[in-house]
Design a protein around this motif. Structure first.
Motif, PDB file in Angstrom:
ATOM      1  N   CYS A 122       0.092   3.509   3.547  1.00 19.90           N
ATOM      2  CA  CYS A 122       0.617   3.030   4.956  1.00 19.90           C
ATOM      3  C   CYS A 122       1.602   1.729   4.866  1.00 19.90           C
ATOM      4  O   CYS A 122       2.085   1.470   5.843  1.00 19.90           O
ATOM      5  CB  CYS A 122      -0.553   2.407   5.865  1.00 19.90           C
ATOM      6  N   CYS A 163      -7.424  -0.628   1.351  1.00 18.99           N
ATOM      7  CA  CYS A 163      -6.395  -1.265   1.924  1.00 18.99           C
ATOM      8  C   CYS A 163      -6.767  -1.909   3.376  1.00 18.99           C
ATOM      9  O   CYS A 163      -7.371  -1.153   4.072  1.00 18.99           O
ATOM     10  CB  CYS A 163      -4.971  -0.284   1.980  1.00 18.99           C
ATOM     11  N   GLY A 168      -4.979  -2.329   5.680  1.00 19.67           N
ATOM     12  CA  GLY A 168      -4.300  -1.718   6.613  1.00 19.67           C
ATOM     13  C   GLY A 168      -4.813  -0.307   7.167  1.00 19.67           C
ATOM     14  O   GLY A 168      -5.050  -0.272   8.588  1.00 19.67           O
ATOM     15  N   CYS A 169      -5.106   0.702   6.347  1.00 17.85           N
ATOM     16  CA  CYS A 169      -5.208   2.053   6.665  1.00 17.85           C
ATOM     17  C   CYS A 169      -6.761   2.287   6.077  1.00 17.85           C
ATOM     18  O   CYS A 169      -7.349   3.247   6.363  1.00 17.85           O
ATOM     19  CB  CYS A 169      -4.279   2.918   5.968  1.00 17.85           C
ATOM     20  N   CYS A 209       0.823  -1.058  -0.100  1.00 16.71           N
ATOM     21  CA  CYS A 209       0.017  -0.022  -0.131  1.00 16.71           C
ATOM     22  C   CYS A 209       0.945   1.207   0.000  1.00 16.71           C
ATOM     23  O   CYS A 209       1.722   1.147   0.795  1.00 16.71           O
ATOM     24  CB  CYS A 209      -0.722   0.024   1.184  1.00 16.71           C
TER      25      CYS A 209
HETATM   26 ZN   LIG Z   1      -2.803   1.209   3.446  1.00 18.62          ZN
END
Ligand SMILES: [Zn+2]
Length: 196
Positions: free
Chosen positions: A100, A138, A140-141, A97
């Motif tokens: 992040c 994403c 993650g973020c 990504c």
């Molecule tokens: Zn991310």
């Protein structure tokens, strides 16, 4: 024996730029003697391509034999328009990504693609191909990141509008790849190779 290819993919060219830039670079390669002006059936990824020209040795690493120039498939295809450029064999190992920096593994320990992880990316590739825009959220973020901004490991995957595809040529020199990038207005390029 399979056929192999190298590509110089312009990852910055927009859909609008691609036709003009592709034509410019093609003309320049003909003038420079890297390819001949005539086109025929000498590539596998397009109807027609250009065979190597009289000064092709200046842009490839030295080889012991010139037999490659006598292969039927030994041309350059300038591919313009929306395309998914991959390396033909195997899959990208991971994708990162850009927001992040989360790195997402795409293969399991047996080097098989992780279907659940791949699926949002495959769906987005299909959508991008049809419409020219697609995001992947994403994990993650939670940002919706445009597909073209994700960073693929080994530069083995790219969605782009312009790619120069050299069939069965010896390895292109780094100097030549940089020269092409300059010719494309300093755009970022990927030099990728693969086999059919
Ligand atoms: Zn991310």
């Amino acid at each position: 024996m399979g056929d192999w290819f190298q590509r110089i993919v312009d990852v910055d060219a927009t859909e609008e730029d691609a036709a003009r830039l592709g034509a410019d670079v093609e003309r320049w390669l003909i003038e420079r003697g890297v390819i001949v002006a005539e086109e025929d059936d000498c590539v596998l990824s397009a109807d027609r391509g250009h065979r190597p020209g009289p000064r092709v040795e200046e842009v490839v690493e030295p080889t012991r034999s010139e037999d490659w120039k006598r292969l039927w498939t030994c041309g350059l295809a300038v591919r313009r328009g929306r395309a998914v450029f991959d390396c033909g064999q195997g899959e990208a190992r991971s994708v990162t990504c850009p927001r992040c920096a989360l790195r997402i593994r795409l293969l399991d320990e047996r080097w098989e693609p992780l279907e659940d992880v791949w699926s949002p990316f495959s769906d987005a590739v299909g959508l991008w191909y049809r419409t020219g825009a697609a995001d992947v959220t994403c994990p993650g973020c939670a940002a919706g990141v445009p597909l073209r901004e994700w960073q693929w490991e080994d530069d083995c995957f790219a969605l782009a509008h312009l790619g120069l595809e050299f069939w069965n040529w010896p390895r292109l020199t780094d100097a030549f790849v940089s020269e092409v990038a300059r010719r494309l207005g300093g755009h970022r390029v990927l030099h990728m190779a693969g086999k059919l």
